[in-house]
Design an enzyme around this catalytic site. Sequence first.
Site, PDB file in Angstrom:
ATOM      1  N   LYS A 150      -2.271  -1.453  -3.777  1.00 46.11           N
ATOM      2  CA  LYS A 150      -3.120  -0.273  -3.678  1.00 46.11           C
ATOM      3  C   LYS A 150      -2.276   0.986  -3.758  1.00 46.11           C
ATOM      4  O   LYS A 150      -1.262   1.058  -3.064  1.00 46.11           O
ATOM      5  CB  LYS A 150      -3.856  -0.331  -2.336  1.00 46.11           C
ATOM      6  CG  LYS A 150      -4.759   0.829  -2.037  1.00 46.11           C
ATOM      7  CD  LYS A 150      -5.321   0.653  -0.666  1.00 46.11           C
ATOM      8  CE  LYS A 150      -6.054   1.918  -0.283  1.00 46.11           C
ATOM      9  NZ  LYS A 150      -6.410   1.936   1.099  1.00 46.11           N
TER      10      LYS A 150
ATOM     11  N   LYS B 254       0.856  -1.182   0.000  1.00 46.49           N
ATOM     12  CA  LYS B 254       0.000   0.000   0.000  1.00 46.49           C
ATOM     13  C   LYS B 254       0.891   1.231   0.000  1.00 46.49           C
ATOM     14  O   LYS B 254       1.748   1.389   0.877  1.00 46.49           O
ATOM     15  CB  LYS B 254      -0.908  -0.006   1.224  1.00 46.49           C
ATOM     16  CG  LYS B 254      -1.734   1.270   1.340  1.00 46.49           C
ATOM     17  CD  LYS B 254      -2.756   1.169   2.439  1.00 46.49           C
ATOM     18  CE  LYS B 254      -3.482   2.481   2.613  1.00 46.49           C
ATOM     19  NZ  LYS B 254      -4.518   2.409   3.649  1.00 46.49           N
TER      20      LYS B 254
END
Length: 332
Positions: free
Chosen positions: A256, A202
């Site tokens: 992400k 992320k």
Amino acid sequence: MTTPVYPAARLRRPRTTAWSRAMHRETVLTPADLIWPLFVTDGAGVEEPIGSLPGVSRWSVDLIAARAREAVALGIPCLALFPNTQPDRRDPVGTEALNPDNLMCRAIRAIRDACGDSIGVLTDVALDPYTSHGQDGLIDDAGYVLNDATVEVLVGQSLNQAAAGADIIAPSDMMDGRIGVIRQALEGAGHANVQIMSYAAKYASAFYGPFRDAVGSSGLLKGDKKTYQMDPANSEEALREVAMDLAEGADSVMVKPGLPYLDIVRAVKDRFEVPVFAYQVSGEYAMIEAAVAVGAGERDALVLETLLAFKRAGCSGVLTYHAAHAARLLNG
Ligand code: PBG
């Protein structure tokens, strides 16, 4: 592989007709590839549109159950829940995350009551929807997000969600070592079949702005999340993050944001051969909607093309705010 030579090879030949294009298509997108993120808010019968996410709303728990029924009817296999916690329930250590009657837990139970086991519920583990400072964890006097102290709270948060009936625990906090201790705690509490989808890679991204509006943390957050979320410049480091989370017991991993990071998806898939998911995040959704609003693109085509790209890159599925719309298109 022999190099095809023109005119024996004409790569346009199989593209001539729709049936032939269908026959040669390497990747397919179906509603089962979609995970639908939903924002939960207090009250009953409440729908609150989110200004920076046109077309996306926060729903009260009763209406979340209706969204879940809609998802089942559309063939969407899983929902991802995010709470908008009232300001008076936020504190520096995110205590509300441990409340068995918090918004998240009530929403999980409402979905279970409405849909039984016909849909999965994925729950976000991180403290930013519950902290008064908007960071994903506990902070010291200098504002630094503490790793090990945060992990202790995340374990409690995970157990709280699992007890309420969560199917997939999805830690999005980027603390080191949290997957291992959460897995151990779930096993110890009799939740052997509760999965963990780790937000493994992320990034500290500029694409999360509308999400922070949606959960009500944007006005609270000072500074950034760069001491825990990854540097967008790095890909080797993403592979190390994924390796560690898998070793600690993650069932699947997530990358992400989505579209700007498809190279990371492909690298993870090639290296580890495990289920990889990606999150087409709020800023990506907003970008598509902004393009549509000024006539720079056509929504249906943009949505389907971007989601297909995730599949082509190696994703097993995609979290997207366009999930219901995309499923409707795919279902004809
Ligand atoms: C926070 C969290 C974020 C998102 C999901 N979980 C934002 C952040 O890290 O600040 C972003 C999702 C989106 O932008 O759609 N734990």
